[in-house]
Design an enzyme around this catalytic site. Sequence first.
Site, mmCIF file in Angstrom:
data_model
loop_
_atom_site.group_PDB
_atom_site.id
_atom_site.type_symbol
_atom_site.label_atom_id
_atom_site.label_comp_id
_atom_site.label_asym_id
_atom_site.label_seq_id
_atom_site.Cartn_x
_atom_site.Cartn_y
_atom_site.Cartn_z
ATOM 1 N N THR A 31 15.779 2.971 14.999
ATOM 2 C CA THR A 31 14.508 3.635 15.281
ATOM 3 C C THR A 31 13.360 2.641 15.193
ATOM 4 O O THR A 31 12.474 2.607 16.053
ATOM 5 C CB THR A 31 14.271 4.801 14.311
ATOM 6 O OG1 THR A 31 15.426 5.637 14.285
ATOM 7 C CG2 THR A 31 13.078 5.646 14.755
ATOM 8 N N GLU A 107 13.108 -4.172 2.729
ATOM 9 C CA GLU A 107 12.293 -3.033 3.153
ATOM 10 C C GLU A 107 11.424 -2.534 2.008
ATOM 11 O O GLU A 107 10.211 -2.319 2.174
ATOM 12 C CB GLU A 107 13.196 -1.909 3.673
ATOM 13 C CG GLU A 107 13.818 -2.206 5.028
ATOM 14 C CD GLU A 107 14.851 -1.178 5.438
ATOM 15 O OE1 GLU A 107 15.052 -1.015 6.651
ATOM 16 O OE2 GLU A 107 15.476 -0.556 4.557
#
Length: 237
Positions: A31, A107
């Site tokens: 995504t 992340e």
Amino acid sequence: MSADDEKRAAGTTAAALVQTGMTVGLGTGSTAAWFVIALGERIRNEGLTLRCVATSRATEALAAEHGIAVIGLDEAVDGIDLTVDGADEVGPDLALIKGGGGALLREKLVWTASRQCIVIADSAKVVDQLGAFGLPVEVVSFGHVSTAARITAVLRELGYAATPRLRMAGTDAFITDNGGVIYDLPLGSIHDPGGLALRLKALVGVVEHGLFIALATRALIGGPQEVAVLAPGGAHL
């Protein structure tokens, strides 16, 4: 719309929020890749000036392919204005499971350095309770079997019957960009994400877990008709 169409719609919508002069965190995964692609198009077409921080080597390579210059996290001394990233599950109050792509540590480092964090996902990723997707936990490769045993003991204390599964890449253990390995925890459902997060992070040998709690400032969820905007608490914006 297919799941990929929904991902693309969410990623493109997020790219439209980026303003010239920003420092932007680039997420990892299928995504987030649509966000990177759309951002590259805006840079080429509109001449945006950005400083971008990648959350993985794979994202850094994708950014270069689309003409996006990347700096290191330590170079973003004033912090990151906006990070856009995907998720494996989006639960109540925008609590997330991340790490399916193996980049959970980088992340989380980028997310915690960011003033705003937008999660982008297709509609199937939105769940009433986290846990159907196996929770990734990155651990130090040295002695990782003993670390997995400590994880198992904590899970038993908390009432989970799950056994950690070492993530593989073919016949070898999957190795993260940081040289660690990942154990996936097939929990089924997580009744107290915050409590589990604290217990896992406290274990010797655990580097990071894939529970992202109270980090997302909003979510862009691709759907059959439009991209829904969700805020913490479940409010639609």
